[in-house]
Scaffold this motif. Sequence first.
Motif, mmCIF file in Angstrom:
data_model
loop_
_atom_site.group_PDB
_atom_site.id
_atom_site.type_symbol
_atom_site.label_atom_id
_atom_site.label_comp_id
_atom_site.label_asym_id
_atom_site.label_seq_id
_atom_site.Cartn_x
_atom_site.Cartn_y
_atom_site.Cartn_z
ATOM 1 N N UNK A 156 0.799 -1.433 0.053
ATOM 2 C CA UNK A 156 0.200 0.076 -0.375
ATOM 3 C C UNK A 156 0.939 0.952 0.005
ATOM 4 N N UNK A 157 2.367 1.179 0.487
ATOM 5 C CA UNK A 157 3.117 2.665 0.739
ATOM 6 C C UNK A 157 4.208 2.425 -1.073
ATOM 7 N N UNK A 158 4.040 1.479 -1.493
ATOM 8 C CA UNK A 158 4.692 1.153 -3.012
ATOM 9 C C UNK A 158 3.899 2.483 -4.396
ATOM 10 N N UNK A 159 5.302 3.028 -4.190
ATOM 11 C CA UNK A 159 5.143 4.374 -6.025
ATOM 12 C C UNK A 159 4.104 4.869 -5.463
ATOM 13 N N UNK A 160 4.355 6.006 -4.402
ATOM 14 C CA UNK A 160 3.436 6.990 -3.957
ATOM 15 C C UNK A 160 4.076 8.424 -4.757
ATOM 16 N N UNK A 161 4.956 8.333 -5.220
ATOM 17 C CA UNK A 161 5.883 9.499 -5.333
ATOM 18 C C UNK A 161 5.996 9.123 -7.069
ATOM 19 N N UNK A 162 5.642 7.980 -7.178
ATOM 20 C CA UNK A 162 5.472 7.967 -8.769
ATOM 21 C C UNK A 162 4.205 7.421 -9.281
ATOM 22 N N UNK A 163 4.889 6.543 -10.730
ATOM 23 C CA UNK A 163 3.820 5.776 -11.499
ATOM 24 C C UNK A 163 4.472 4.307 -11.357
ATOM 25 N N UNK A 164 3.554 3.598 -11.604
ATOM 26 C CA UNK A 164 4.306 2.248 -10.687
ATOM 27 C C UNK A 164 5.239 1.767 -12.201
ATOM 28 N N UNK A 165 6.341 1.430 -12.252
ATOM 29 C CA UNK A 165 6.804 1.348 -13.650
ATOM 30 C C UNK A 165 5.790 0.479 -14.665
ATOM 31 N N UNK A 166 5.661 -1.062 -14.592
ATOM 32 C CA UNK A 166 4.166 -1.345 -15.587
ATOM 33 C C UNK A 166 3.399 -0.426 -16.107
ATOM 34 N N UNK A 167 2.844 0.244 -15.036
ATOM 35 C CA UNK A 167 1.711 1.176 -15.496
ATOM 36 C C UNK A 167 2.074 2.948 -16.327
ATOM 37 N N UNK A 168 3.343 2.596 -15.883
ATOM 38 C CA UNK A 168 4.334 3.978 -16.999
ATOM 39 C C UNK A 168 4.430 3.491 -18.029
ATOM 40 N N UNK A 169 4.887 1.898 -18.105
ATOM 41 C CA UNK A 169 5.166 1.899 -19.456
ATOM 42 C C UNK A 169 4.159 1.023 -20.793
ATOM 43 N N UNK A 170 2.819 1.261 -19.855
ATOM 44 C CA UNK A 170 1.642 0.652 -20.350
ATOM 45 C C UNK A 170 1.054 1.699 -21.121
ATOM 46 N N UNK A 171 0.690 2.851 -19.780
ATOM 47 C CA UNK A 171 0.440 4.372 -20.248
ATOM 48 C C UNK A 171 1.168 4.778 -21.181
ATOM 49 N N UNK A 172 2.518 4.976 -21.434
ATOM 50 C CA UNK A 172 3.052 5.191 -22.676
ATOM 51 C C UNK A 172 2.853 4.470 -23.989
ATOM 52 N N UNK A 173 3.260 3.550 -23.856
ATOM 53 C CA UNK A 173 1.949 2.481 -25.551
ATOM 54 C C UNK A 173 0.609 3.118 -25.887
ATOM 55 N N UNK A 174 0.395 2.972 -25.010
ATOM 56 C CA UNK A 174 -1.620 3.778 -25.018
ATOM 57 C C UNK A 174 -1.645 5.075 -26.039
ATOM 58 N N UNK A 175 -0.869 6.174 -25.094
ATOM 59 C CA UNK A 175 -1.140 7.510 -25.483
ATOM 60 C C UNK A 175 0.222 7.007 -27.466
ATOM 61 N N UNK A 176 0.959 6.750 -27.161
ATOM 62 C CA UNK A 176 1.405 6.447 -28.636
ATOM 63 C C UNK A 176 0.202 5.942 -29.486
ATOM 64 N N UNK A 177 0.173 4.302 -29.123
ATOM 65 C CA UNK A 177 -1.290 3.936 -29.619
ATOM 66 C C UNK A 177 -2.455 4.891 -30.433
ATOM 67 N N UNK A 178 -2.390 5.984 -29.603
ATOM 68 C CA UNK A 178 -3.943 6.509 -29.359
ATOM 69 C C UNK A 178 -3.541 7.629 -30.535
ATOM 70 N N UNK A 179 -2.487 8.132 -30.510
ATOM 71 C CA UNK A 179 -1.854 9.515 -31.213
ATOM 72 C C UNK A 179 -1.597 8.774 -32.618
ATOM 73 N N UNK A 180 -1.682 7.168 -33.077
ATOM 74 C CA UNK A 180 -1.065 6.926 -33.881
ATOM 75 C C UNK A 180 -2.073 6.504 -35.060
ATOM 76 N N UNK A 181 -3.087 6.517 -34.249
ATOM 77 C CA UNK A 181 -4.427 6.034 -34.875
ATOM 78 C C UNK A 181 -5.317 7.561 -34.993
ATOM 79 N N UNK A 182 -5.518 8.101 -34.191
ATOM 80 C CA UNK A 182 -6.217 9.562 -34.193
ATOM 81 C C UNK A 182 -6.366 10.604 -34.681
ATOM 82 N N UNK A 183 -4.822 10.511 -34.731
ATOM 83 C CA UNK A 183 -4.279 12.001 -34.938
ATOM 84 C C UNK A 183 -3.471 11.656 -36.394
ATOM 85 N N UNK A 184 -2.394 10.762 -36.248
ATOM 86 C CA UNK A 184 -2.022 10.522 -37.782
ATOM 87 C C UNK A 184 -2.318 9.652 -38.853
#
Length: 226
Positions: free
Chosen positions: A51-79
């Motif tokens: 319950x005390x882990x990664x209180x100051x930053x995003x959890x690394x796997x979530x951070x990686x997945x969100x990055x890929x999700x954002x990039x995928x969204x931009x690629x398909x919806x913007x470009x």
Amino acid sequence: MDFMNLLRSAEQLLYEVVSWLVFYPLTFWRCIMRPLAMIAYAEKELTRPPEDQFANNLSPPIFLFLTLMLAHTVQTSVFHNAAVFEGVLADQRNLLILRAVAFSLFPLFLGLQHVRLSEQTLSRKTLRPMFYAQCYVTVPFVLAADVAIMLGNAKFSWAEPVAAAVFLVGLIWYATALTRGFKVHRNTTTVKAIGQTILAILVGAVCFIGTFLLSLLSGSVTTVAS
């Protein structure tokens, strides 16, 4: 009672999602500016209560997945530029999961190297902190690679040179961070650290490409752009 539990779950989910708007850019900035500190931070956080882990930053796997999700969204919806598969990967959600797994191979192999160099017995417990730590330094490279791919497919005269420059900068940053990580956290020589870095990037790249080549067995693929 069930309704109240549902409301509490919705409350926690809503707060978690909106907090990403604050902690995603903070985590990304810290990863770029202090990659070695973030490696040590990830390894240390996993020794704390869940319950005390990664209180100051995003959890690394979530951070990686969100990055890929954002990039995928931009690629398909913007470009409006994406590969269209047949079969299982025709569903964009499945394609996103495949990309997440493929890019996760980089921190996985790096984690295996760090476990070996630290002379620990390989187990799920010893691999997890190493994998989490390497997710942090992998994200900037992943984003640079995705941006380079998007720019490379854009129909502008300057797109390809800029795409190559973005990818090269991301790769150099990544290789430098990994080399320093091997030297500082595993007390290796410069030559050995460089060798470990080259090995990790090459193996990760081969497995990444192999994963997508195997996925093509599910059907043909075409490129859609507008």
